[in-house]
Design a protein around this motif. Sequence first.
Motif, short mmCIF file in Angstrom:
data_model
loop_
_atom_site.label_atom_id
_atom_site.label_comp_id
_atom_site.label_asym_id
_atom_site.label_seq_id
_atom_site.Cartn_x
_atom_site.Cartn_y
_atom_site.Cartn_z
N SER A 225 0.84 -1.21 0.00
CA SER A 225 0.00 0.00 0.00
C SER A 225 0.87 1.25 0.00
O SER A 225 0.54 2.25 -0.67
N VAL A 226 1.95 1.22 0.75
CA VAL A 226 2.87 2.37 0.77
C VAL A 226 3.42 2.61 -0.63
O VAL A 226 3.47 3.76 -1.11
N LEU A 227 3.85 1.53 -1.29
CA LEU A 227 4.41 1.66 -2.64
C LEU A 227 3.37 2.20 -3.63
O LEU A 227 3.70 3.02 -4.50
N LYS A 228 2.12 1.76 -3.46
CA LYS A 228 1.08 2.24 -4.38
C LYS A 228 0.86 3.74 -4.20
O LYS A 228 0.72 4.48 -5.18
N ASP A 229 0.85 4.21 -2.94
CA ASP A 229 0.67 5.65 -2.69
C ASP A 229 1.82 6.45 -3.29
O ASP A 229 1.61 7.52 -3.88
N VAL A 230 3.05 5.94 -3.15
CA VAL A 230 4.21 6.65 -3.69
C VAL A 230 4.15 6.69 -5.21
O VAL A 230 4.40 7.72 -5.84
N CYS A 231 3.83 5.56 -5.83
CA CYS A 231 3.74 5.51 -7.29
C CYS A 231 2.61 6.39 -7.81
O CYS A 231 2.75 7.06 -8.85
N ASP A 232 1.47 6.42 -7.10
CA ASP A 232 0.34 7.27 -7.52
C ASP A 232 0.73 8.74 -7.49
O ASP A 232 0.32 9.52 -8.36
N TRP B 216 3.53 9.99 -8.18
CA TRP B 216 4.35 10.27 -9.37
C TRP B 216 3.69 9.76 -10.65
O TRP B 216 4.32 9.71 -11.71
N SER B 217 2.44 9.32 -10.53
CA SER B 217 1.66 8.83 -11.68
C SER B 217 2.35 7.65 -12.37
O SER B 217 2.45 7.58 -13.61
N LEU B 218 2.83 6.72 -11.56
CA LEU B 218 3.50 5.53 -12.10
C LEU B 218 2.56 4.34 -12.02
O LEU B 218 2.04 4.03 -10.95
N PRO B 219 2.34 3.64 -13.16
CA PRO B 219 1.49 2.43 -13.11
C PRO B 219 2.29 1.23 -12.58
O PRO B 219 3.51 1.29 -12.42
N ASN B 220 1.57 0.16 -12.32
CA ASN B 220 2.21 -1.11 -11.90
C ASN B 220 3.10 -0.94 -10.68
O ASN B 220 4.32 -1.17 -10.73
N ALA B 221 2.51 -0.55 -9.60
CA ALA B 221 3.28 -0.33 -8.37
C ALA B 221 3.98 -1.60 -7.92
O ALA B 221 5.01 -1.54 -7.24
N GLU B 222 3.47 -2.76 -8.31
CA GLU B 222 4.09 -4.03 -7.87
C GLU B 222 5.45 -4.26 -8.52
O GLU B 222 6.20 -5.15 -8.10
N HIS B 223 5.79 -3.46 -9.54
CA HIS B 223 7.08 -3.59 -10.20
C HIS B 223 8.15 -2.71 -9.56
O HIS B 223 9.27 -2.63 -10.07
N TYR B 224 7.80 -2.05 -8.45
CA TYR B 224 8.74 -1.14 -7.80
C TYR B 224 9.01 -1.59 -6.37
O TYR B 224 8.26 -2.37 -5.77
N ALA B 225 10.11 -1.06 -5.83
CA ALA B 225 10.48 -1.34 -4.43
C ALA B 225 11.22 -0.14 -3.88
O ALA B 225 11.71 0.72 -4.64
#
Length: 744
Positions: free
Chosen positions: A32-39, A41-50
């Motif tokens: 959830s933290v990663l999804k908020d950070v990606c959102d 910056w308007s980045l899709p596929n938050a599961e591809h980030y760490a």
Amino acid sequence: MPPPKDVVKIAIQMVGAIPQLIDLQQTKPLASVLKDVCDAWSLPNAEHYALQYTDGRQTYITESVRRPPTSLWPHQRGAHRSPVPFSLQNRGEIKNGSILRLTTSPDQEAERLYSGIQSNNSDVKTDSLKKLASLSQDVTFAQEFINRNGLKKIFCIVEEGNDTGEMLAHTLKAFMELMEHDFVSWETLSAAFIKKIVSYVNMNAVDASVQQLALSILENMVPTSRLLFELVKKEVTLDRLLTHLQVTNTQLQLKAMALLIALLLAATDTERQEMMDYLKEKNIRQFIHKNIIHSSEPLADEMAHYLYVLQSVSLNLCERRMRTSVDPYSQEQRELLQSLRQTAFESESEAPTSNFSTERRRSLCAKEFRKLGFVNNSNPAEDLRRAPPGLLALDNMVYFSRHTPNAYSRFILENSSREDKHECPFARSSIQLTLILCEILHVGEPCSETAQAFYPMFFGQDHFFEELFCICIQLVNKTWKEMRATQEDFDKVLQVVREQITRTLSLKPTSLELFKTRVNALNYSEILKLRQTERLHQEETLAVPVLELRERLKPELLELIRQQRLLHLCEGTLFRKISSRRRQDKLWYCRLSPNHKVLHYGDVEEGVNSPPIESLPEKIPVSDMKMLLVGKECPHTKEKSSGKQNKDVLELAFSIMYDMEEYCLNFIAPTRYEFCLWTDGLNVLLGKEMTSERTQTDLDVLLSMELKLRLLDLENISIPDTPPPIPKPPSNLNFCYDFSHAEQ
């Protein structure tokens, strides 16, 4: 109102974007933290980030670490795996003010590098292997890469490739880092892979960095199984290792010594004896003495440890003889005893003993054995029943009689001419001296995992133990004469000799000749002077007024010691990472900030002695430190076995518990001195008493110096136990001068 304890304020960076400042809720799922950070910056596929630390080892932030599958490829099924704790999380270690980076997730990065190392483009392949070597230090990435059969691809690169330069160095470095996590057993390596690694060690035209890594890989393989030990021992000859020891590259020299030590420790007693005999033929001691110990380059701690182990292994070859009692039915041993008698008295016998009767010969032999100093004259073998020192004492006596016959004959004949009660018994003295030398040199004791204390003179002589005995047995006779000793003084004389030997060895003489000079200079009168000085110092500090003065001085001097301990923590110390499997090459540094508020630490490279505080990425606020643990209480010592081998590690281990006692920073001090200074300093930071033995030693030294300075004016004046009585006041004070009339 202070923020909740489960919320930390951090910054998150990304290349080409404005950093985000967020309040990280530790109870919130990481996804959830990663999804908020990606959102944001308007980045899709938050599961591809760490998230990843920006400094230090740049480890990934994880919620949990998973164990790799039980079967990676067919030949690994059933392989042994080390019991490493994998169900850990590191997100709880994030502190206020931490800077993180949004990056590709470990699984995506592992997939990318897995493809990159198979590329036909050599530049892409080299860059991928270089990045792989760096990222493989992270346990999360390592798992993802291993899960994709990444190690199998590394095996193929090594087995099928002909490169011996940069690409191969990155490949071997990546392999080492992946194996470091203990997910895969060393016993699962293929024969083709091992032979390729061996070939890099045996080839001449190979980059030095490749040879260093190949030697390290073999060093790790040797202790894991008997099969691997035999394979490495067969393929990498001692001659080849000696060749690597003779190079000028100190790192290659170090790795070659590490493999040699690993082979010696893994060998059986018989194999170890054969290896040491061969090394003796090749004059390895003289080479080490000249080219390593007395090299222009300073001796590295790791090399000092290996020299200590080599010394210990060599001396422990005496253990079997030391623990073996004499066999009264052994013809060989009876002949050795007879040779002692014949060497000493053959010139005295004018008539051949063959002309004497059996009774006469027996009587003559008993008399001569008595002159040799055996207690049991009729059966001298009985004196050697005690083990230790066992047959080792007989070996030493025979060596002395054969290699220094003049000194041996002089010892025997000189004492034969004295009165019975003033004779120095050669045999009895030799037996006791051998036992003393075994105790001083720790013969039969297991090697320490961290010790670096070796004797330089050991490597200057092939028959070190025997030659040392020859010097010391003559010292016994010399000290006996100086003390005008009788048979009743035997134990007293040997006690003085022990003191002479230990005091001289503490000076670390570089050769046996220098040891002989110094130990003979330390005669009985010098020992008495040293004892008297120590005794007088003790006596003068026991007077009641002096004891009171000591108590008054203690608080001030304890504060001085506290300041010294904190100053030492501010300077910092280089620590080594030691596992139960092997002595690690990895280093880390820890130091206290100048304001005594933060403990900084981080990994460093070999050769970095005092890194700046800014280069140490990890931090622990002193205010978060809750408790200091030492020895068996430390979590990293509980994971290790409780054998004798780890006794020294227990004595050097300590841990800091911090953050509500949830986390620990674990240390293994390089020396007992560092252990004392660090535990004292940490206790000072925690507001507790300094408890190490070094504190008492330093306090005694400072008190002694301060007392001597204050009592200089009282030299040669006896200090009474009680103060003199105060006289009664006078009947009147008419003798007082009246200053009011002074000007009139």
